[in-house]
Design an enzyme around this catalytic site. Structure first.
Site, PDB file in Angstrom:
ATOM      1  N   LYS A 291       0.726  -1.254   0.031  1.00  0.00           N
ATOM      2  CA  LYS A 291       0.070   0.003   0.094  1.00  0.00           C
ATOM      3  C   LYS A 291       0.846   1.221  -0.109  1.00  0.00           C
ATOM      4  CE  LYS A 291      -3.320  -2.485   2.556  1.00  0.00           C
ATOM      5  NZ  LYS A 291      -3.777  -2.868   4.008  1.00  0.00           N
ATOM      6  N   CYS A 292       1.826   1.196  -0.782  1.00  0.00           N
ATOM      7  CA  CYS A 292       2.906   2.324  -0.992  1.00  0.00           C
ATOM      8  C   CYS A 292       2.734   3.022  -2.354  1.00  0.00           C
ATOM      9  CB  CYS A 292       4.054   1.604  -0.721  1.00  0.00           C
ATOM     10  SG  CYS A 292       5.638   2.936  -0.592  1.00  0.00           S
ATOM     11  N   GLY A 293       3.105   4.192  -2.317  1.00  0.00           N
ATOM     12  CA  GLY A 293       3.134   4.813  -3.746  1.00  0.00           C
ATOM     13  C   GLY A 293       4.385   4.365  -4.716  1.00  0.00           C
TER      14      GLY A 293
END
Length: 161
Positions: A35-37
């Protein structure tokens, strides 16, 4: 320790994996998060793996929940997410800490072997990458912003050695 080959880590399915099985391989070791950029880098990592694995190269992914809780799922959820969304087939390991008192010993070795910006040892964010030669020595650390495809020429140089 003088080589990543001296470490053992748990696979994402819970099996002990001796990193000595990667002797003679060039490795890109990455702390990952779902769930990271930077999560779309899974696609680039898988592309590198697919194009170079036959030459003695592997990506080793180590999920980590230390940065803004961006990897909060279970190992089976992480594995399924990576496979379904990015077709990940490179080896994934159980979640680890990369910093602090509970940091995995492998990460302590990686960080001390290739320091970050201004000589810092700590990993600053998800998708920090460590390039390791066939002898298990850490050659270079790459920032999370470095795209996997931008590392390909460095990997190819090591493969040719």
């Amino acid at each position: 320790m003088s080589s990543v080959h001296e470490f053992t880590a748990k696979s994402i399915t819970g099996d002990d994996v001796a990193l000595s099985q990667y002797q003679e391989d060039v490795l890109l070791i990455v702390n990952t998060a779902s769930k990271c950029g930077f999560t779309p880098q899974y696609k680039g990592l898988e592309s590198l793996y697919q194009s170079l694995k036959g030459s003695g190269f592997s990506v080793l992914g180590f999920p980590c929940n230390q940065f803004a809780s961006q990897e909060s799922g279970s190992e089976s959820e992480i594995s399924q997410f990576c496979e379904v969304n990015f077709g990940v087939s490179f080896p994934l390991f159980a979640k680890v800490d990369v910093n602090g008192d509970n940091a995995h010993p492998l990460y302590n070795y990686l960080k001390s072997s290739a320091k970050g910006l201004l000589g810092s040892e700590s990993v600053k964010w998800n998708f920090t990458k460590f390039l390791v030669n066939k002898q298990g020595q850490v050659i270079k650390r790459y920032a999370p912003t470095t795209k996997p495809e931008d590392i390909k020429s460095d990997i190819e140089k090591l493969l040719a050695e």
